[in-house]
Design an enzyme around this catalytic site. Sequence first.
Site, PDB file in Angstrom:
ATOM      1  N   ASP A 113     -10.452  47.474   1.246  1.00  0.00           N
ATOM      2  CA  ASP A 113      -9.552  46.725   0.367  1.00  0.00           C
ATOM      3  C   ASP A 113     -10.310  45.662  -0.419  1.00  0.00           C
ATOM      4  OD1 ASP A 113      -6.853  46.072  -0.620  1.00  0.00           O
ATOM      5  OD2 ASP A 113      -7.302  44.145   0.309  1.00  0.00           O
ATOM      6  N   HIS A 171       3.958  38.232   4.785  1.00  0.00           N
ATOM      7  CA  HIS A 171       3.095  38.450   3.620  1.00  0.00           C
ATOM      8  C   HIS A 171       3.936  38.476   2.352  1.00  0.00           C
ATOM      9  CE1 HIS A 171      -0.654  39.887   1.738  1.00  0.00           C
ATOM     10  NE2 HIS A 171       0.164  40.518   0.921  1.00  0.00           N
ATOM     11  N   ARG A 192      -9.748  47.200  -8.727  1.00  0.00           N
ATOM     12  CA  ARG A 192      -8.431  47.372  -9.369  1.00  0.00           C
ATOM     13  C   ARG A 192      -8.137  46.207 -10.316  1.00  0.00           C
ATOM     14  NH1 ARG A 192      -4.856  47.263  -4.469  1.00  0.00           N
ATOM     15  NH2 ARG A 192      -3.160  47.296  -5.967  1.00  0.00           N
ATOM     16  N   LYS A 238      -4.130  45.504   5.657  1.00  0.00           N
ATOM     17  CA  LYS A 238      -4.528  44.166   6.111  1.00  0.00           C
ATOM     18  C   LYS A 238      -3.582  43.663   7.205  1.00  0.00           C
ATOM     19  CE  LYS A 238      -4.685  42.882   1.825  1.00  0.00           C
ATOM     20  NZ  LYS A 238      -4.793  42.330   0.501  1.00  0.00           N
ATOM     21  N   SER A 265      -2.926  48.494   0.359  1.00  0.00           N
ATOM     22  CA  SER A 265      -3.708  47.258   0.403  1.00  0.00           C
ATOM     23  C   SER A 265      -3.048  46.236   1.343  1.00  0.00           C
ATOM     24  CB  SER A 265      -3.805  46.696  -1.023  1.00  0.00           C
ATOM     25  OG  SER A 265      -4.177  45.346  -1.025  1.00  0.00           O
TER      26      SER A 265
END
Length: 425
Positions: A161, A82, A168, A187, A183
């Site tokens: 999220d 990620h 946000r 995930k 967040s």
Amino acid sequence: MRAVDIIQKKRDGIELSKDEIHWLIEGYVAGTVPDYQMAAFAMAVYFKGMTTREISDLTMKMVETGEQFDLSAIKGIKVDKHSTGGVGDKVTIVLAPLVASFGVPVAKMSGRGLGHTGGTIDKLESIKGFQVERTQEEFIKQVQDIGLSVIGQSDQLVMADKLLYALRDVTATVDTIPLIASSVMSKKIAAGADAILLDVTVGEGAFMKTIEEARELARTMVDLGNAVGRKTIAVLTDMSQPLGTSIGNRLEILEALDILQGKGREDVTHFICELAQIMLELGGVTASLEEVKQHLTAGKALKKFEEMVLAQGGDLEDLYRPVQVKEQVPVYAEEDGYIAALPAMEHGLFAMRLGAGRAVKSDDLDYETGIVFAKKVGDPVQKGELVATIYTNLEICQKNIAEFQKNVKILDEVVSVSEIIEIVS
Ligand code: URA
């Protein structure tokens, strides 16, 4: 419990209990805690932060607010990756097939771009026919069959999220470590991989502007992953200039294809190979940098990528087609010297305005447009030499070119750059 009391407690810098965090997240997902209270809470977190225990409770509660993928039917150590966001970031498009070409299964869910940053899913969707939506069963079956699948994040994953990130985004509360860490890691944990490589970007084009902040975010996420038995490593990487040579969806696919054939720029190729080495290690395979590079030059990674494109409905012939735009506008250097800065955010926003990115979530993309840099930071340049080409379907005027040139800083002395700044494990 009342949301107002929880907000006040956080506003006053007092640590929240697990029950309070759970109550707030459950209420938010159920719709009993409204957006305006959650926005106030996010702002309180922005200013007062959260303890490690609070971040962990928040993350694990967020994981529970959606589907959790079970990848146990896939043999081997499943490794996920990620990035916390970047400009010109085509890493996954090369890295995932490269790692899979060593027999390490890659089952990856990726996101879309917003603002100055791009998203892997948009880039893959620029390939004619490529399907990014898959059921859990189809996703697992493809990884069992060919060892690789990259799909869009399931709508059912981490509902908290989905809601909170959108909130946000419009309340100036994205760039805060507790909320980014929860967040990302909620995930990643819900997506089911056994091991996780985190690419924490640092610099002008990233959420984390300083090494210190990036280090803290990396440490927080690595600890969260390891605490729940997912072997996690983070790499701090430079995002002061765009990654590689191109920004724009199809342009980045074309650059990825070059890298996959061992014909990419040396710096970005080397960087992705270093990431591949770490990801392979997480997957239980030790490979030298030479061996990793050899999978590019020998076409093994490209073959894996083509297998994925075909398996997900993509058109292989169209894949290699050059981009089709009304105009290719060259930008030339205004003086002699060395490229000292190509601010990632500014160039990301320029590409976004060409249609390569979205200012707001509902914007349509123009997959063909973007920028290709002929020079990167550290490269010598002579006055009048090509620095970049703008691929556009919009009219580009002299003022736009001048604005672009302002963001190509040239100095007398050479500036050194390093893609990987630090590893946090
Ligand atoms: N990427 C995410 O998934 N979440 C954030 O909060 C920031 C970057």
